[in-house]
Design an enzyme around this catalytic site. Structure first.
Site, PDB file in Angstrom:
ATOM      1  N   HIS A 213     -12.458  17.180  30.969  1.00  0.00           N
ATOM      2  CA  HIS A 213     -12.017  17.539  32.318  1.00  0.00           C
ATOM      3  C   HIS A 213     -12.925  16.884  33.355  1.00  0.00           C
ATOM      4  CE1 HIS A 213      -9.810  20.722  30.092  1.00  0.00           C
ATOM      5  NE2 HIS A 213      -8.913  20.464  31.028  1.00  0.00           N
ATOM      6  N   HIS A 217      -9.886  11.776  33.391  1.00  0.00           N
ATOM      7  CA  HIS A 217      -8.673  12.547  33.076  1.00  0.00           C
ATOM      8  C   HIS A 217      -7.822  12.741  34.327  1.00  0.00           C
ATOM      9  CE1 HIS A 217      -6.036  15.948  32.321  1.00  0.00           C
ATOM     10  NE2 HIS A 217      -6.726  16.677  33.181  1.00  0.00           N
ATOM     11  N   HIS A 253      -6.602  18.646  40.988  1.00  0.00           N
ATOM     12  CA  HIS A 253      -6.176  19.778  40.169  1.00  0.00           C
ATOM     13  C   HIS A 253      -7.253  20.307  39.220  1.00  0.00           C
ATOM     14  CE1 HIS A 253      -5.518  16.928  36.828  1.00  0.00           C
ATOM     15  NE2 HIS A 253      -5.488  17.992  36.052  1.00  0.00           N
ATOM     16  N   ASP A 363      -0.236  16.376  33.381  1.00  0.00           N
ATOM     17  CA  ASP A 363      -1.512  16.958  32.959  1.00  0.00           C
ATOM     18  C   ASP A 363      -1.638  17.021  31.436  1.00  0.00           C
ATOM     19  OD1 ASP A 363      -4.014  18.130  33.299  1.00  0.00           O
ATOM     20  OD2 ASP A 363      -3.203  20.154  33.531  1.00  0.00           O
TER      21      ASP A 363
END
Length: 459
Positions: A213, A217, A253, A363
């Site tokens: 994360h 990414h 996000h 995602d």
């Protein structure tokens, strides 16, 4: 097309950047206002102006300046189109040819992206002619015309095969800027380029060095989101406001993600868990951090927009980021499966559902990219799971997810399960509703076969 090897990509990018032409003031241009340039040739329309910059003849291959209409700071009239007026384009092209000027672009790059990454312009007979995709249009910002090429070749940017898993922060920031510019939202909403650069840079600085994360990414998610926004079926439903909200949400996000799951934070009763009452802990934090950055003066890319538009954008950004909580996966899939295959552009609920689905699909969508990219990202996820499991064991907490990254068969089986129960159902439905994504679904199926072979290998 066939995926390029990383070395080939690097060489192609280097060659492209060697022939880029850079921002520079162009002499002889007198600015009337932001919506019109006066250069000695007639302005065709006060709100939809096209004219030719008076460059020296040697530079006239890069000469068409385009300011399609006043920048949008409030909603467009119902039914208005983001596309340029074809009749005015035709007149502008004819006028440029009479002036001995060869135009390079008569539609903006973000519309060109829908044509396989090439720049097209209409000929005098109404046909489309192909131009060099390395070219870009002269654009107008704050009274200064400047030339804005992309940092990376369009054929790479427009490909699901683009491998940037090894990119560092600087290149990821450049790539993110390309995607925002090519999407059209910079032009559509008159976003200040300096503030946009600052916003993307500061967002990048807020990502931690977690195994998965992290900024790499996030830019994969942003790139996938941008590719999906460039398809005609999505463009028919989502508005420019939705596009801007979705791109900001994609970039932000996972802001500040520390590499631990929501359940871990809840189990240790971390400060984040207590702040957000154990509900979508990380996602709430990502939203709060996003708007904290947007409130800073240097990064306030939305502050010039009217209050109503800002409220709508905030609602969409928050809704999109909150939808990335994996605890809501099956809820979103059920809503998506039960919705009819057609979506109404006039329905806010329809558009919001599609926004959530697209961001969530991006995602969890590593498997719709080439297998070697899927494998690299998968390994990073497993490393993050391992690190959390070690901390959980040390704290005497239940292990959320046990995986041994040194066991290829176990890792392959973990990926198989994830594809079968999480990724495939969502992407299968997405390809049913929007067949343009069938190729990505086929890539997912191909990757699944690879993982099945790995899972069945003899120890």
């Amino acid at each position: 097309g066939q995926p390029l090897q990383p070395q080939q990509q690097q060489q192609q990018t280097h060659q492209y950047q060697q022939r880029r032409w850079h921002s520079s003031p162009i002499p002889g241009v007198r600015l009337e206002d932001k919506a019109r340039i006066q250069c000695g040739l007639p302005v065709l329309d006060s709100s939809l102006a096209h004219s030719i910059l008076p460059l020296p003849r040697s530079e006239r291959i890069h000469t068409l300046a385009i300011t399609p209409r006043p920048p949008r700071t409030s909603p467009s009239p119902k039914g208005s189109s983001a596309l340029y007026n074809p009749q005015l384009l035709k007149a502008a092209l004819a006028g440029s040819r009479r002036a001995g000027v060869q135009p390079i672009c008569a539609i903006p790059p973000h519309h060109a992206a829908a044509h396989n990454g090439h720049v097209w312009w209409p000929g005098e007979d109404g046909s489309l002619a192909l131009e060099d995709p390395a070219c870009a249009a002269a654009m107008l910002w704050d009274g200064r015309p400047f030339k804005r090429p992309t940092n990376f070749p369009l054929d790479l940017l427009c490909s699901w095969h683009f491998d940037f898993t090894a990119f560092g922060t600087e290149d990821l920031v450049k790539l993110s800027e390309d995607l925002f510019v090519l999407s059209g939202v910079v032009e559509e909403f008159a976003l200040d380029p300096t503030r946009l650069h600052c916003f993307i840079t500061v967002v990048a600085q807020h990502y931690n060095d977690a195994p998965y994360h992290n900024l790499n990414h996030v830019v994969h998610v942003l790139h996938s989101t941008w590719l999906m926004l460039g398809t005609s079926c999505v463009q028919e439903v989502l508005t420019p406001e939705d596009n801007l909200a979705l791109l900001v949400a994609a970039l932000c996000h996972d802001l500040g993600h520390d590499g631990y799951s929501n359940s871990y934070h809840v189990n240790i009763q971390s400060e984040l868990a207590t702040t957000y009452n154990d509900i979508s802990v990380q996602e709430n934090y990502h939203c709060a951090t996003c708007f904290s950055i947007l409130r800073s003066k240097e990064c306030a890319i939305l502050e010039h927009l009217d209050a109503g538009l800002q409220r709508r954008l905030r609602k969409s950004i928050v809704g999109a980021i909150m939808s990335t909580d994996m605890a809501k996966h099956f809820e979103h899939c059920q809503a998506f499966n039960q919705h009819p295959p057609t979506y109404d552009k006039e329905s806010e609920a329809d558009r919001m559902l599609l926004i959530k689905v697209l961001l969530h699909a991006a995602d969890i969508g590593n498997a719709v990219r080439p297998f070697h990219v899927n494998q690299i990202m998968s390994r990073r996820v497993h490393k993050e799971f391992e690190a959390q499991a070690r901390d959980e064991a040390a704290a005497g907490l239940p292990i959320t997810f046990a995986v041994d990254s040194n066991n290829p068969r176990m890792c392959a089986q973990v990926e198989l399960n994830f594809l079968d129960y999480v990724v495939s159902p969502l992407w299968t439905r997405l390809a049913e509703v929007m067949p343009v994504f069938t190729e990505q679904l086929n890539q997912l199926k191909s990757n699944r076969r690879h993982y099945e072979e790995l899972a069945n290998l003899e120890p």
